[in-house]
Write a protein that holds these residues in place. Sequence first.
Motif, PDB file in Angstrom:
ATOM      1  N   ILE A 245      -0.997   7.239   7.074  1.00 51.73           N
ATOM      2  CA  ILE A 245      -0.434   7.281   8.424  1.00 51.73           C
ATOM      3  C   ILE A 245       0.194   8.649   8.637  1.00 51.73           C
ATOM      4  O   ILE A 245       0.514   9.361   7.681  1.00 51.73           O
ATOM      5  CB  ILE A 245       0.626   6.177   8.639  1.00 51.73           C
ATOM      6  CG1 ILE A 245       1.820   6.389   7.694  1.00 51.73           C
ATOM      7  CG2 ILE A 245       0.018   4.801   8.441  1.00 51.73           C
ATOM      8  CD1 ILE A 245       2.993   5.476   7.978  1.00 51.73           C
ATOM      9  N   PHE A 246       0.377   9.030   9.913  1.00 53.64           N
ATOM     10  CA  PHE A 246       1.000  10.311  10.205  1.00 53.64           C
ATOM     11  C   PHE A 246       2.519  10.206  10.046  1.00 53.64           C
ATOM     12  O   PHE A 246       3.116   9.141  10.210  1.00 53.64           O
ATOM     13  CB  PHE A 246       0.642  10.765  11.615  1.00 53.64           C
ATOM     14  CG  PHE A 246      -0.815  11.153  11.761  1.00 53.64           C
ATOM     15  CD1 PHE A 246      -1.284  12.346  11.233  1.00 53.64           C
ATOM     16  CD2 PHE A 246      -1.709  10.312  12.401  1.00 53.64           C
ATOM     17  CE1 PHE A 246      -2.607  12.711  11.354  1.00 53.64           C
ATOM     18  CE2 PHE A 246      -3.049  10.661  12.532  1.00 53.64           C
ATOM     19  CZ  PHE A 246      -3.503  11.864  12.002  1.00 53.64           C
ATOM     20  N   VAL A 275       2.049  -4.907   3.878  1.00 50.56           N
ATOM     21  CA  VAL A 275       2.592  -3.649   3.360  1.00 50.56           C
ATOM     22  C   VAL A 275       3.422  -3.935   2.116  1.00 50.56           C
ATOM     23  O   VAL A 275       4.342  -4.747   2.142  1.00 50.56           O
ATOM     24  CB  VAL A 275       3.452  -2.941   4.422  1.00 50.56           C
ATOM     25  CG1 VAL A 275       4.079  -1.677   3.840  1.00 50.56           C
ATOM     26  CG2 VAL A 275       2.611  -2.607   5.644  1.00 50.56           C
ATOM     27  N   HIS A 276       3.069  -3.279   1.025  1.00 51.25           N
ATOM     28  CA  HIS A 276       3.772  -3.472  -0.249  1.00 51.25           C
ATOM     29  C   HIS A 276       4.730  -2.321  -0.554  1.00 51.25           C
ATOM     30  O   HIS A 276       5.818  -2.523  -1.082  1.00 51.25           O
ATOM     31  CB  HIS A 276       2.752  -3.607  -1.380  1.00 51.25           C
ATOM     32  CG  HIS A 276       3.352  -3.636  -2.748  1.00 51.25           C
ATOM     33  ND1 HIS A 276       4.180  -4.651  -3.173  1.00 51.25           N
ATOM     34  CD2 HIS A 276       3.267  -2.752  -3.796  1.00 51.25           C
ATOM     35  CE1 HIS A 276       4.565  -4.411  -4.422  1.00 51.25           C
ATOM     36  NE2 HIS A 276       4.043  -3.272  -4.813  1.00 51.25           N
ATOM     37  N   LEU A 277       4.328  -1.116  -0.197  1.00 51.70           N
ATOM     38  CA  LEU A 277       5.139   0.054  -0.538  1.00 51.70           C
ATOM     39  C   LEU A 277       4.794   1.194   0.413  1.00 51.70           C
ATOM     40  O   LEU A 277       3.636   1.364   0.795  1.00 51.70           O
ATOM     41  CB  LEU A 277       4.867   0.487  -1.986  1.00 51.70           C
ATOM     42  CG  LEU A 277       5.673   1.659  -2.537  1.00 51.70           C
ATOM     43  CD1 LEU A 277       7.145   1.293  -2.643  1.00 51.70           C
ATOM     44  CD2 LEU A 277       5.137   2.077  -3.907  1.00 51.70           C
ATOM     45  N   VAL A 278       5.815   1.951   0.802  1.00 51.56           N
ATOM     46  CA  VAL A 278       5.616   3.127   1.654  1.00 51.56           C
ATOM     47  C   VAL A 278       6.093   4.347   0.879  1.00 51.56           C
ATOM     48  O   VAL A 278       7.263   4.446   0.505  1.00 51.56           O
ATOM     49  CB  VAL A 278       6.394   3.008   2.980  1.00 51.56           C
ATOM     50  CG1 VAL A 278       6.141   4.243   3.846  1.00 51.56           C
ATOM     51  CG2 VAL A 278       5.991   1.744   3.728  1.00 51.56           C
ATOM     52  N   ASN A 279       5.168   5.255   0.625  1.00 58.24           N
ATOM     53  CA  ASN A 279       5.519   6.475  -0.098  1.00 58.24           C
ATOM     54  C   ASN A 279       6.384   7.363   0.793  1.00 58.24           C
ATOM     55  O   ASN A 279       6.220   7.383   2.013  1.00 58.24           O
ATOM     56  CB  ASN A 279       4.243   7.220  -0.503  1.00 58.24           C
ATOM     57  CG  ASN A 279       4.489   8.227  -1.613  1.00 58.24           C
ATOM     58  OD1 ASN A 279       5.623   8.617  -1.863  1.00 58.24           O
ATOM     59  ND2 ASN A 279       3.422   8.651  -2.272  1.00 58.24           N
ATOM     60  N   GLU A 285      -0.649  19.287   3.670  1.00 55.33           N
ATOM     61  CA  GLU A 285      -1.804  19.810   4.400  1.00 55.33           C
ATOM     62  C   GLU A 285      -2.116  18.983   5.641  1.00 55.33           C
ATOM     63  O   GLU A 285      -2.288  19.525   6.735  1.00 55.33           O
ATOM     64  CB  GLU A 285      -3.029  19.851   3.483  1.00 55.33           C
ATOM     65  CG  GLU A 285      -4.275  20.404   4.162  1.00 55.33           C
ATOM     66  CD  GLU A 285      -5.469  20.464   3.219  1.00 55.33           C
ATOM     67  OE1 GLU A 285      -6.556  20.864   3.680  1.00 55.33           O
ATOM     68  OE2 GLU A 285      -5.301  20.101   2.033  1.00 55.33           O
ATOM     69  N   PHE A 286      -2.166  17.654   5.469  1.00 52.95           N
ATOM     70  CA  PHE A 286      -2.561  16.788   6.582  1.00 52.95           C
ATOM     71  C   PHE A 286      -1.373  16.126   7.280  1.00 52.95           C
ATOM     72  O   PHE A 286      -1.548  15.443   8.282  1.00 52.95           O
ATOM     73  CB  PHE A 286      -3.527  15.708   6.084  1.00 52.95           C
ATOM     74  CG  PHE A 286      -4.787  16.252   5.477  1.00 52.95           C
ATOM     75  CD1 PHE A 286      -5.787  16.751   6.291  1.00 52.95           C
ATOM     76  CD2 PHE A 286      -4.956  16.287   4.101  1.00 52.95           C
ATOM     77  CE1 PHE A 286      -6.955  17.257   5.740  1.00 52.95           C
ATOM     78  CE2 PHE A 286      -6.120  16.801   3.538  1.00 52.95           C
ATOM     79  CZ  PHE A 286      -7.123  17.291   4.356  1.00 52.95           C
ATOM     80  N   ARG A 287      -0.161  16.294   6.741  1.00 48.92           N
ATOM     81  CA  ARG A 287       1.057  15.708   7.314  1.00 48.92           C
ATOM     82  C   ARG A 287       0.926  14.192   7.424  1.00 48.92           C
ATOM     83  O   ARG A 287       1.240  13.573   8.431  1.00 48.92           O
ATOM     84  CB  ARG A 287       1.384  16.312   8.685  1.00 48.92           C
ATOM     85  CG  ARG A 287       1.383  17.804   8.741  1.00 48.92           C
ATOM     86  CD  ARG A 287       2.286  18.433   7.710  1.00 48.92           C
ATOM     87  NE  ARG A 287       3.693  18.018   7.866  1.00 48.92           N
ATOM     88  CZ  ARG A 287       4.670  18.371   7.007  1.00 48.92           C
ATOM     89  NH1 ARG A 287       4.374  19.081   5.925  1.00 48.92           N
ATOM     90  NH2 ARG A 287       5.897  17.970   7.220  1.00 48.92           N
ATOM     91  N   THR A 288       0.432  13.593   6.370  1.00 47.08           N
ATOM     92  CA  THR A 288       0.261  12.148   6.318  1.00 47.08           C
ATOM     93  C   THR A 288       1.081  11.559   5.177  1.00 47.08           C
ATOM     94  O   THR A 288       1.503  12.269   4.260  1.00 47.08           O
ATOM     95  CB  THR A 288      -1.211  11.755   6.126  1.00 47.08           C
ATOM     96  OG1 THR A 288      -1.724  12.372   4.922  1.00 47.08           O
ATOM     97  CG2 THR A 288      -2.045  12.188   7.322  1.00 47.08           C
ATOM     98  N   ILE A 289       1.285  10.241   5.263  1.00 46.71           N
ATOM     99  CA  ILE A 289       2.059   9.519   4.255  1.00 46.71           C
ATOM    100  C   ILE A 289       1.207   8.356   3.764  1.00 46.71           C
ATOM    101  O   ILE A 289       0.506   7.700   4.542  1.00 46.71           O
ATOM    102  CB  ILE A 289       3.384   9.007   4.852  1.00 46.71           C
ATOM    103  CG1 ILE A 289       4.226  10.187   5.337  1.00 46.71           C
ATOM    104  CG2 ILE A 289       4.167   8.180   3.837  1.00 46.71           C
ATOM    105  CD1 ILE A 289       5.437   9.783   6.135  1.00 46.71           C
ATOM    106  N   ARG A 290       1.277   8.082   2.478  1.00 49.26           N
ATOM    107  CA  ARG A 290       0.485   7.011   1.886  1.00 49.26           C
ATOM    108  C   ARG A 290       1.245   5.679   1.974  1.00 49.26           C
ATOM    109  O   ARG A 290       2.420   5.596   1.625  1.00 49.26           O
ATOM    110  CB  ARG A 290       0.190   7.347   0.419  1.00 49.26           C
ATOM    111  CG  ARG A 290      -0.736   6.384  -0.302  1.00 49.26           C
ATOM    112  CD  ARG A 290      -2.119   6.405   0.249  1.00 49.26           C
ATOM    113  NE  ARG A 290      -2.729   7.708   0.251  1.00 49.26           N
ATOM    114  CZ  ARG A 290      -3.387   8.231  -0.798  1.00 49.26           C
ATOM    115  NH1 ARG A 290      -3.477   7.542  -1.922  1.00 49.26           N
ATOM    116  NH2 ARG A 290      -3.930   9.413  -0.715  1.00 49.26           N
TER     117      ARG A 290
END
Length: 391
Positions: A245-246, A275-279, A285-290
């Motif tokens: 996700i951004f 949803v289990h975990l938000v990094n 580079e892509f400004r995204t989060i796992r």
Amino acid sequence: MKKQLNTSINQHAVGFLMIAILFTLLSCGSNPNQTTTEVEAPEMLNDSVFELSNTQFNSSGMKLGKLEMQTFHKKLKANGMIDVPPENKASVSPYFGGTVKSILLIPGEKVKKGQALFVLENPDFVQMQQDYLEAKGQLTYLKSDYERQKNLAQDNVTSQKTFLKAEADYNVTQVRMQALGKKLSLMGLDPERLTMENIQTQIVINSPINGYVTEINITRGAFLNPAQAAMTIVNTEQLLLELNIFEKDLQKVQVGQLIEFKLQNDNSAVHKASVHLVNKTIDPEFRTIRVYGHLAEQESPDQFSPGMYLEAEIFTTSESKPALPVDAAVDIDGKFYVLLRTKTDTEGYTFVKKEVQLGESNSGFVEIRNSQEFDENSEILISGAFNVITE
């Protein structure tokens, strides 16, 4: 001459007669005292009225319904893939190098923890076992000498130097034997059962986990160096969704939220997860989060494989709103209308076309934003409205 005179008089008489009739007609049309009948146009209503007989209603399978509260969700789109937790993936490599003697499995086979995978052969294996047995044999003598020298030193029969040397030799050999024993254990050999009669030139490499063999990177007869990856084993009993996700959407995602996803090559089936975990680390580079998700209990892991790409929607918020089935609202030139029942009698039904403002849609229902214009007993045609309005 007389005949011509009579003809002229007759023509003038006919002319005067026609003029007299014309004036008479005009005088009658302009008489202010004459009474005329006018038809008054009906008042134009905003809504159209439709009447349906019982036969029309029933034969067309029409249905009535009421506004009801439905749960609507705000969704966040995300892309990702199926993967497994790190502890469920193993890259198998030997602690000691050797020539690949045999490979016991092929890719795709299921294995259990401790099951043999392949066999290595190396003369150095013999030397290590020999060193262990020699250290074990020396330890018996050195232990006896150490205890004897200890007793003599207590009685002041021998020198302290002799006692200390016996103690050091015993301790060093004991440490050496223990270290060699640990190495043999890493080779898959039991040092407690090792004797001169069962020294082996081959060792068997076993699976560290349950799972499936996904990769084999060795060939028979090749030399496998220590720490060189020989096989990959993946346990698919527990799968993870890895979504991206951004960063601007980070605050919207929380643990426990519902995830619906479709496999990239199969859009027919919708699967569920949470949803289990938000990094908290952002990809520079892509400004995204796992975001990591766990499959719902009803989802079978057997239908998925690590590496599958997917498209997902994360349900970030939920709100209950008044709604109708989507078929109840009919689009006419960009405006939406429903048919509101105004009367029911023995002959049939009467409906009024009423405009509605639509909002969010979910699971076959659509939000009615102007629901305050209806009362709780309002009955609406929820099936067949399109045909009634457009016919």
